[in-house]
Design a protein around this motif. Sequence first.
Motif, PDB file in Angstrom:
ATOM      1  N   TYR A 249      20.313  16.019 -21.432  1.00  0.00           N
ATOM      2  CA  TYR A 249      20.265  17.547 -22.014  1.00  0.00           C
ATOM      3  C   TYR A 249      18.938  18.073 -21.136  1.00  0.00           C
ATOM      4  CZ  TYR A 249      23.975  16.632 -25.217  1.00  0.00           C
ATOM      5  OH  TYR A 249      25.146  16.038 -25.654  1.00  0.00           O
ATOM      6  N   VAL A 250      18.965  19.528 -20.701  1.00  0.00           N
ATOM      7  CA  VAL A 250      17.717  20.144 -20.156  1.00  0.00           C
ATOM      8  C   VAL A 250      17.874  21.440 -20.944  1.00  0.00           C
ATOM      9  CG1 VAL A 250      16.799  21.018 -18.010  1.00  0.00           C
ATOM     10  CG2 VAL A 250      17.959  19.004 -17.852  1.00  0.00           C
ATOM     11  N   VAL A 251      16.837  21.652 -21.631  1.00  0.00           N
ATOM     12  CA  VAL A 251      16.635  22.915 -22.476  1.00  0.00           C
ATOM     13  C   VAL A 251      15.647  23.889 -21.897  1.00  0.00           C
ATOM     14  CG1 VAL A 251      16.037  23.782 -24.846  1.00  0.00           C
ATOM     15  CG2 VAL A 251      17.288  21.542 -24.766  1.00  0.00           C
ATOM     16  N   ASP A 252      16.246  25.050 -21.678  1.00  0.00           N
ATOM     17  CA  ASP A 252      15.289  26.239 -21.242  1.00  0.00           C
ATOM     18  C   ASP A 252      15.426  27.301 -22.522  1.00  0.00           C
ATOM     19  OD1 ASP A 252      14.609  28.686 -20.139  1.00  0.00           O
ATOM     20  OD2 ASP A 252      15.552  28.042 -18.085  1.00  0.00           O
ATOM     21  N   VAL A 253      14.438  27.244 -22.906  1.00  0.00           N
ATOM     22  CA  VAL A 253      14.040  27.989 -24.349  1.00  0.00           C
ATOM     23  C   VAL A 253      13.979  29.507 -23.985  1.00  0.00           C
ATOM     24  CG1 VAL A 253      12.571  28.430 -26.084  1.00  0.00           C
ATOM     25  CG2 VAL A 253      12.960  26.021 -25.494  1.00  0.00           C
TER      26      VAL A 253
END
Length: 146
Positions: free
Chosen positions: A83-87
């Motif tokens: 999972y890669v999160v771009d806030v």
Amino acid sequence: MSHRDSLLQAATLFCQSFASKRPPDEIFSHFTSTESNISVFEHGLPRLAPFLGREFRGREGLERYFKTISECLTYEDMRFSNYVVDVEMRKVSVRGEARFTWSSTGQSWDEVFTYVLAFDVEGKVVKYEVWADSGAAYLASQGKLT
């Protein structure tokens, strides 16, 4: 809870509901209630499969996409990782793996795919994008997967 953690949790819950083959209404509950904002798009050439290369909009489009997928495909052993999160963009990219079967031919293949999920401020999915092996799906639909 931080914004990053809440996005990660929302994405994880969505993916878990899909992987565990929850009923459509439960999967749909992860999407925004602002129906006009919903967008589903699976990348690929439209002539390869009825769910590829077409944008499905709104609640009706969402339901039509999942109905089409369920008529064409079944899957087993779905799991998610990386999972890669771009806030800032309120997006989560996630790697998925599963064994898919084209229902009408019974041909199966193992696949790695990617979801990119965009979320509204309430942590609900507004855009669901899929990148998968459209070539394998096409060959399986034609009974030509070796």
